[in-house]
Design a protein around this motif. Structure first.
Motif, mmCIF file in Angstrom:
data_model
loop_
_atom_site.group_PDB
_atom_site.id
_atom_site.type_symbol
_atom_site.label_atom_id
_atom_site.label_comp_id
_atom_site.label_asym_id
_atom_site.label_seq_id
_atom_site.Cartn_x
_atom_site.Cartn_y
_atom_site.Cartn_z
ATOM 1 N N ALA A 1 0.768 -1.342 0.009
ATOM 2 C CA ALA A 1 -0.090 -0.035 -0.087
ATOM 3 C C ALA A 1 0.897 1.182 0.045
ATOM 4 N N LEU B 1 -2.629 5.428 2.137
ATOM 5 C CA LEU B 1 -3.707 4.648 2.494
ATOM 6 C C LEU B 1 -3.626 3.843 3.779
ATOM 7 N N GLU C 1 -4.571 0.964 6.363
ATOM 8 C CA GLU C 1 -5.579 -0.546 6.475
ATOM 9 C C GLU C 1 -6.571 -0.273 7.435
ATOM 10 N N ASP D 1 -8.988 2.865 4.957
ATOM 11 C CA ASP D 1 -9.273 3.115 3.351
ATOM 12 C C ASP D 1 -9.747 1.689 2.923
ATOM 13 N N TYR D 2 -9.019 0.578 3.411
ATOM 14 C CA TYR D 2 -9.458 -0.672 2.755
ATOM 15 C C TYR D 2 -8.861 -1.552 3.769
ATOM 16 N N TRP E 1 -12.807 -2.223 -0.261
ATOM 17 C CA TRP E 1 -12.771 -0.784 -0.322
ATOM 18 C C TRP E 1 -13.517 -0.216 0.617
ATOM 19 N N ASN F 1 -1.970 6.940 -3.084
ATOM 20 C CA ASN F 1 -3.289 6.159 -2.794
ATOM 21 C C ASN F 1 -3.526 5.097 -3.520
ATOM 22 N N SER F 2 -2.475 4.226 -3.713
ATOM 23 C CA SER F 2 -2.458 2.971 -4.436
ATOM 24 C C SER F 2 -2.071 1.597 -3.622
ATOM 25 N N ILE F 3 -2.589 0.606 -4.177
ATOM 26 C CA ILE F 3 -2.250 -0.619 -3.747
ATOM 27 C C ILE F 3 -1.750 -1.427 -4.779
ATOM 28 N N THR G 1 -2.079 -2.377 -10.266
ATOM 29 C CA THR G 1 -1.923 -1.462 -9.321
ATOM 30 C C THR G 1 -3.691 -0.808 -9.236
ATOM 31 N N THR H 1 -5.521 2.285 -7.749
ATOM 32 C CA THR H 1 -5.314 3.435 -7.058
ATOM 33 C C THR H 1 -6.784 4.062 -6.609
#
Length: 154
Positions: free
Chosen positions: A76, A80, A82, A85-86, A110, A121-123, A150, A152
């Motif tokens: 991440a 972001l 955990e 955000d997700y 999400w 803001n990506s995983i 990826t 975002t």
């Protein structure tokens, strides 16, 4: 007339039998694993999303009889958090392809939360290794595309 019809039929059958293997090719023997979504290695999800995303890892291979294990990581970006955000639903960082199975999911929930656009803001889901050296990571070719996916949050 009948002899002419038989001769034509025999000529046609011999032509068909000789042309059957004209375009034969070797069966696909490439073995690789890759990850993508709609043929893309990058996608977006809304910051207002409150849903579960399923991202498939694919195995491309002729028929196989032993399980193939694939290890992956999830990284991440600094924008972001955990639990905020997700949430990563897939608890293991390994998928196992049993014979006859050619895609396995990685699931991320999400959560609706605004993002700071100045941050990453990506995983990224990265395919790391397989337990069988006959399988390569990514698509065949010098670029080895689709080794990672990826997502975002925007």
């Amino acid at each position: 007339m009948r002899l002419k019809n038989i001769t034509c039929l025999l000529l046609l059958l011999s032509f068909i039998s000789f042309s059957c293997n004209k375009d034969e090719t070797e069966p696909n023997t490439l073995r690789f694993v890759h990850i993508m979504d709609n043929e893309s290695s990058a996608l977006t999800v809304s910051q207002n999303a409150n849903s579960i995303g399923t991202y498939n890892i694919y195995l491309s291979s002729p028929q196989f009889f032993e399980p193939v294990k694939v290890n992956y990581t999830i990284v991440a970006g600094n924008g972001l958090t955990e639990g905020v955000d997700y949430e990563i639903i897939s608890t293991s960082r390994e998928v196992s392809f049993l014979p006859g199975i050619y895609d396995m999911p990685v699931r991320i929930r999400w959560l609706s939360n605004p993002v700071d656009e100045s941050k990453n803001n990506s995983i990224t889901i990265n395919l790391v290794s397989t337990d069988n050296p006959a399988y390569t990571i990514g698509l065949p070719g010098p670029d080895s595309k689709q080794k990672s996916l990826t997502i975002t949050k925007i």
